[in-house]
Design a protein around this motif. Structure first.
Motif, short mmCIF file in Angstrom:
data_model
loop_
_atom_site.label_atom_id
_atom_site.label_comp_id
_atom_site.label_asym_id
_atom_site.label_seq_id
_atom_site.Cartn_x
_atom_site.Cartn_y
_atom_site.Cartn_z
N LEU A 160 -80.67 -19.28 -18.26
CA LEU A 160 -80.88 -19.77 -16.89
C LEU A 160 -79.99 -19.05 -15.89
CD1 LEU A 160 -81.21 -23.63 -17.50
CD2 LEU A 160 -82.98 -22.09 -16.64
N ARG A 164 -81.28 -16.74 -12.79
CA ARG A 164 -80.78 -16.99 -11.43
C ARG A 164 -80.21 -15.71 -10.82
NH1 ARG A 164 -77.42 -22.65 -10.90
NH2 ARG A 164 -79.17 -24.08 -11.13
N SER A 165 -79.47 -14.97 -11.62
CA SER A 165 -78.87 -13.73 -11.12
C SER A 165 -79.94 -12.73 -10.71
CB SER A 165 -77.95 -13.13 -12.19
OG SER A 165 -77.32 -11.98 -11.72
N GLN A 168 -81.56 -13.93 -7.50
CA GLN A 168 -80.61 -13.81 -6.40
C GLN A 168 -80.46 -12.35 -5.96
OE1 GLN A 168 -77.15 -16.30 -6.80
NE2 GLN A 168 -75.82 -14.78 -5.88
N ASN A 226 -72.09 -12.38 -6.65
CA ASN A 226 -72.09 -13.71 -7.29
C ASN A 226 -70.80 -14.49 -7.02
OD1 ASN A 226 -74.61 -13.17 -8.43
ND2 ASN A 226 -73.71 -12.29 -10.27
N LEU A 232 -74.21 -19.11 -8.07
CA LEU A 232 -75.16 -19.92 -8.85
C LEU A 232 -75.36 -19.42 -10.28
CD1 LEU A 232 -76.68 -22.41 -7.64
CD2 LEU A 232 -75.80 -20.89 -5.90
N PRO A 233 -75.27 -18.08 -10.57
CA PRO A 233 -75.47 -17.65 -11.96
C PRO A 233 -74.42 -18.17 -12.93
CG PRO A 233 -75.80 -15.81 -10.46
CD PRO A 233 -75.25 -16.94 -9.64
N TYR A 323 -79.76 -24.34 -5.33
CA TYR A 323 -80.53 -23.12 -5.56
C TYR A 323 -81.65 -22.96 -4.54
CZ TYR A 323 -82.06 -19.09 -8.10
OH TYR A 323 -82.37 -17.80 -8.43
#
Length: 358
Positions: A160, A164-165, A168, A226, A232-233, A323
């Protein structure tokens, strides 16, 4: 002989300096982060190792080297081990084209009964005419290490974090690219050295021509690295530790060596593109000539340190985005504003008759 010195020996020395100095800067930055955030929160921060905790950056890598290196049983072993390296290499490679100062002229010297002429020594490894494109393309590769590390861990939370990364990076890379185009139109070049020279010729830093472009670039740069509030990651309240949950020991530290090196790169790019690089304030105004007592390299370093301080300030001050908020900010706000900034800059450049740095 001259070819070997100028094109092999001197570049190798510069590369060695980058590989030796940047990890030391990262170590100092980790201590600065802990001390600055502690100060903002009315704490002392690290105080155990050395006077006032100044030897903490030495203790941390020793601890990480001695910790057990664990590879999950269900992980893809080779990709799992390779992922941190994929993050680290681009973070160092991009530093090759960032100019730290102007060329240093060394007077001829007498040796063995003859005069030896030494060519000017540049304060960068190389100057390529597509320097901006080089930095953007190489730095984009680093996210592949995060994606592969999360996928190879064979665990839900790292996967996950990796997804996300990726999302993003795509969301903010577009706006970041558009934010730079205004500077490219003003300078008429993709070379980082030439962009600084164009600001010198125009007599003013490009941040005064492109304040919106600068704000967009720095916000997107924080998101690309990040860092809070865009971390978020690796959201520990949601994903345990995100993409690096299964990493331990020295491989864990490689991810963060790359992250802090990327922070230095984003800060250095912001300084080079918008804040005149190694130039003092208003370089063409004679009344400010006394500022020339500070060497160009120190001007560059001071500016980079200020932007790194903002990174630390953001982490201590702002809560993490949700997110959906992260995606909304990137696509519905930053991207339209960056496109509008490009259009407005293009119109002004055409009306005023060409790049400002020419």
């Amino acid at each position: 002989m001259d070819f070997a010195i100028n094109y092999i020996l001197i570049p190798l020395i510069k590369i060695g300096l980058i590989l030796g100095v940047v990890p030391l800067l990262v170590a100092a930055l980790t201590l600065a982060e802990r001390k600055v955030i502690a100060f903002m929160q009315v704490r002392l921060g690290p105080m155990r190792v050395g006077p006032w905790g100044l030897l903490q950056p030495i203790a941390d890598p020793i601890k990480l080297l001695l910790k057990e290196d664990i590879v999950p049983a269900g992980a893809d072993k080779w990709i799992f081990m390779l992922a941190p390296v994929i993050c680290l290499i681009p973070a160092f490679i991009v530093l090759a084209v960032i100019p730290l100062g102007p060329a240093i002229n060394i007077p001829p010297i007498q040796a063995f009964g003859r005069t030896v002429t030494i060519p000017p020594i540049t304060q960068y490894v190389t100057d390529v005419n597509i320097g901006v494109l080089y930095v953007l393309s190489i730095s984009s590769v680093g996210v592949l290490g995060i994606i592969l590390g999360g996928w190879a861990s064979n665990s839900k939370y790292p996967l996950l974090g990796a997804l996300r990364s990726a999302a993003q990076m795509v969301s903010y890379e577009v706006a970041l690219g558009f934010s730079i185009i205004g500077v490219l139109m003003l300078s008429g070049t993709l070379s980082l050295v030439s962009i600084v020279e164009a600001q010198k010729n125009s007599g003013i830093w490009y941040v005064f021509y492109q304040p919106i472009g600068f704000l967009l670039f720095f916000v997107c740069g924080v998101a690309e690295t990040n860092r809070a509030p865009f971390d978020l990651p690796e959201a520990e309240s949601e994903l345990v530790a995100g993409f690096h949950t299964e990493y331990s020991g020295f491989r864990f530290s490689i991810f963060f060596l790359a992250e802090y090196a990327n922070m230095i790169t984003v800060s250095a790019m912001a300084v080079t593109l918008f804040w005149g690089g190694w130039l003092r304030p208003f370089p063409n105004i004679g009344a400010l000539a006394f500022l020339g007592i500070i060497p160009p390299f120190l001007w560059f370093a001071i500016k980079v340190i200020i932007f790194l301080y903002f990174y630390l300030w953001f982490r201590a001050s702002w809560p993490r985005y949700r997110y959906d908020q992260l995606m909304k900010l990137g696509w519905q706000f930053l991207l339209p504003i960056s496109i509008a900034n490009v259009i407005a800059t293009a119109i002004l450049v055409v009306v005023l008759g060409g790049p400002a740095g020419k």
